[in-house]
Design an enzyme around this catalytic site. Structure first.
Site, PDB file in Angstrom:
ATOM      1  N   ASP A 223       0.858  -1.182   0.000  1.00 59.14           N
ATOM      2  CA  ASP A 223       0.000   0.000   0.000  1.00 59.14           C
ATOM      3  C   ASP A 223       0.895   1.231   0.000  1.00 59.14           C
ATOM      4  O   ASP A 223       1.574   1.509   0.989  1.00 59.14           O
ATOM      5  CB  ASP A 223      -0.898   0.017   1.257  1.00 59.14           C
ATOM      6  CG  ASP A 223      -1.930  -1.109   1.253  1.00 59.14           C
ATOM      7  OD1 ASP A 223      -1.680  -2.149   0.616  1.00 59.14           O
ATOM      8  OD2 ASP A 223      -2.969  -0.949   1.915  1.00 59.14           O
TER       9      ASP A 223
ATOM     10  N   LYS B  14      -7.121   3.270  -2.987  1.00 59.87           N
ATOM     11  CA  LYS B  14      -7.501   3.209  -1.578  1.00 59.87           C
ATOM     12  C   LYS B  14      -7.698   4.631  -1.084  1.00 59.87           C
ATOM     13  O   LYS B  14      -6.954   5.537  -1.452  1.00 59.87           O
ATOM     14  CB  LYS B  14      -6.375   2.491  -0.815  1.00 59.87           C
ATOM     15  CG  LYS B  14      -6.500   2.464   0.689  1.00 59.87           C
ATOM     16  CD  LYS B  14      -5.361   1.608   1.300  1.00 59.87           C
ATOM     17  CE  LYS B  14      -5.268   1.798   2.800  1.00 59.87           C
ATOM     18  NZ  LYS B  14      -4.147   1.043   3.399  1.00 59.87           N
TER      19      LYS B  14
ATOM     20  N   LYS C  69     -10.383   0.021  -2.128  1.00 66.34           N
ATOM     21  CA  LYS C  69     -10.258  -0.217  -0.695  1.00 66.34           C
ATOM     22  C   LYS C  69     -10.542   1.055   0.092  1.00 66.34           C
ATOM     23  O   LYS C  69      -9.684   1.928   0.190  1.00 66.34           O
ATOM     24  CB  LYS C  69      -8.849  -0.743  -0.369  1.00 66.34           C
ATOM     25  CG  LYS C  69      -8.607  -0.943   1.137  1.00 66.34           C
ATOM     26  CD  LYS C  69      -7.227  -1.524   1.427  1.00 66.34           C
ATOM     27  CE  LYS C  69      -6.942  -1.530   2.923  1.00 66.34           C
ATOM     28  NZ  LYS C  69      -5.578  -1.987   3.247  1.00 66.34           N
TER      29      LYS C  69
END
Lengths: 306, 316
Positions: free
Chosen positions: A143, A206, A242
């Site tokens: 991430d 995300k 996400k």
């Protein structure tokens, strides 16, 4: 235009669609009006649990804490049979090795935050080394955070190149790109950042690091889901989503599932394409699952600490 | 026209010109809502029932609370528990005393409501006075019952061994049906002065005072969530009151044997305390006692290792 060409034809990101803020908020609020009961609620709850990236991202994290979290990921609530595991564990790079070892062959992925998370204020070579370290330690997913400062300054090429460079450093690991929507300010910018990230090769986009408020909200997630939809229609490539931070109640999580289904369709309704970044959500979902099965409202002290 | 001016109000006629009309003032009626976490929401279910007096006159539309209102109330009570039980006992007593002060100030309103619900003036006055006195009574006990019920226990080993009462946690209460104010106050006060938080279902047929009492609580420095008051039907909510895993004790004040049996059975699920006050006469001295406090307390015993005091000649 063929698919392969379209990926290389980099558009002018300043031309990304503008977002009608009032419209997006109104549309997002409609998803909260769906009624999901009984059997479908139980299945929805299980799906939510199976989509969670169980997260611990704190300076005080220890190996013991990470091992405990991994155990919880594998055994969310053994008292009730038939409960799925979570999708992944999300930790700092220094904890990847211990997480990977603890999870073994459970099938649960290890995600690691990289690129000087959460600020992203570091030179590119440091970020690339950070990424390679995490991948070499065994991370299945990384991430990264985008450089919000450069983005605000209008240096979209810098942001694009950086994401592309990290994607290259990832190798086989899937790349999630954190936009940190709470620092972007407007839906227009969220949409633009989403377009940049997907074009540069993100496997997931995300919302947030979880360190900045506001974190994930339904309207901002809707804007990103629509960006994913438009990108899919244009290129034929699926990108995951996400939302992270601030989703701690099952009911809200179910609203998100409704939104995913109605914007992207059922192909996205699995943990390969949709994740929740959360820590306390897991226990609430477990309590609701047990409530559905037993008909009795549950108390937090009968569930493991998260 | 001059004479009617007091009763007149302005309205606008079809051609847009203000004209004076004389009309009787419409009374503003109170909406009787429930009390959860220091807020006055309506029931999430949107349901209501009509409260009538013995003559059949409609008194109010009252919230018919659902299990989800109870769930929300338990959440509020659990959230308020650590703050409330962590307060100094003396401070809890002060807050209870403040409640009594507020109740005293609004005496007339409670008397009127009791009379609406078929009480006589003399009886209503007596009930309100007793309710105020009962709050003062328990406010006084707040920092005293611990001494009375604690003990230092003689043990054979070199330990300092002592037992103290501690709050059991969240208590769900189905209040007495008959004494709608006095009964309510008499069951709430001993529970909360011991540091517990509670969710109370008010008298089904006489709920008006309970909702007005919530307004008293709300202006008494009582933290939101310590006392939560619902209105509705015991028959519908009793099983939820007793099988919620996050409730530590349940108090039931009626003699319905089916409900009592059900409560005994369901309480086993998390071994919660079950207390029945079905024979207590709340309007007598029998209705107040420190033993009511102990019904929702747990005794904690501590073994504290010490040196052999006599042998070492320690100086205390």
């Amino acid at each position: 235009m063929k698919r392969s060409e379209s990926l290389f034809a980099i558009p002018d990101f300043s031309l990304s669609p503008r977002i009608d803020q009032v419209g997006a908020e109104e549309r997002a609020s409609r998803f909260t009006k769906r009624s999901i009961k009984k059997e479908s609620k139980l299945n929805g709850l299980k799906l939510v649990l199976n989509m969670i990236d169980l997260t611990t991202l704190e300076g005080k994290d220890t190996e013991g804490k990470v091992r405990q979290l991994c155990y919880k990921a594998m055994h969310p609530h053994d008292a009730v049979p038939g409960i799925p595991t979570v999708a992944a564990i999300c930790v700092y790079p220094s904890m990847v090795k211990v997480a990977k070892k603890t999870l073994g062959d459970s099938g649960i992925k290890v995600a690691s935050v990289v690129t000087a998370f959460p600020s992203g204020q570091a030179p590119r070579d440091v970020k690339i080394r950070d990424t390679k370290f995490a991948v070499n330690e065994g991370a299945d997913e990384v991430d990264m955070v985008i450089s919000r400062g450069k983005f605000h300054a209008g240096d979209y090429n810098f942001v694009f190149d950086e994401i592309a460079a990290i994607k290259e450093a990832c190798g086989d690991a899937r790349l999630k790109v954190i936009l940190e929507t709470g620092e972007l300010g407007t839906f227009d910018k969220v949409r633009r950042a989403s377009d940049i990230a997907m074009q540069a090769g993100a496997d997931f986009i995300k919302t947030s690091t979880g360190k900045i408020q506001p974190a994930a909200t339904m309207p901002v997630t809707l804007v990103m889901l629509e960006a994913i939809r438009d990108f899919y229609y244009k290129t034929g490539r699926m990108v995951g989503m996400k939302p992270a931070g601030g989703i701690s109640k099952s009911k809200l999580a179910l609203h998100y599932l409704v939104m995913v289904k109605e914007v992207l369709g059922e192909d996205w309704l699995n943990n390969h394409w949709f994740r929740f970044g959360a820590s306390s959500l897991a226990n609430d979902v477990l309590m609701q699952i047990v409530k559905e099965k037993t008909g009795v409202y549950q108390a937090a002290n009968y569930f493991s600490v998260d | 026209m001059e004479k009617t001016i007091k009763k007149s109000s302005l309205s606008i006629s079809a051609n847009g010109i203000e004209k004076k009309t004389s009309s009787k003032r419409l009374e503003v009626l109170k909406t009787y809502k429930i009390y959860i976490g220091g807020q006055f929401p309506r029931t999430e279910s949107g349901r209501y029932y009509i409260v009538r007096n013995a003559a059949g006159t409609q008194l109010a539309n009252v919230c018919l609370s659902s299990r989800k209102d109870f769930r929300d109330a338990v959440l509020a009570a659990r959230g308020a528990l650590s703050g409330w039980s962590g307060k100094a006992a003396f401070n809890r007593g002060q807050i209870l005393y403040r409640m009594a002060e507020m109740l005293e100030g609004r005496k007339a309103q409670f008397i009127e409501e009791l009379m609406q619900q078929d009480s006589t003036k003399a009886k209503a006055e007596k009930e309100v006075n007793l309710a105020i006195d009962r709050l003062i009574y328990y406010a006084g006990w707040c920092d005293k019952f611990q001494q009375l019920f604690s003990s230092v226990n003689p043990v054979a080993t070199s330990h300092f061994n002592f037992s103290v009462p501690e709050p059991t946690g969240v208590v769900s209460i189905i209040a007495p049906q008959a004494d709608s104010l006095l009964g309510l106050v008499s069951v709430i006060a001993p529970v909360i002065i011991g540091g517990n938080t509670c969710v109370v279902l008010a008298s089904e047929l006489k709920p008006l005072c309970a909702v007005t009492f919530a307004e008293v609580i709300n202006s008494s420095d009582m933290p939101g969530g310590v006392i939560n008051i619902l209105t509705g039907k015991p028959g519908e909510l009793a099983s939820w009151f007793v099988d919620h895993m996050d409730v530590n004790a349940t108090i039931y004040c009626e003699s319905n044997s089916d409900i009592q049996k059900m409560m005994r059975e369901k309480s086993a699920i998390n071994v919660k305390r079950i207390v029945f006050y079905d024979k207590v006469k709340w309007n007598t001295n029998e209705g107040q006692s420190p033993y009511f406090i102990m019904d929702t307390q747990e005794i904690k015993t501590t073994w504290h290792p010490i040196e052999n005091i006599a042998g070492s000649g320690a100086g205390y």
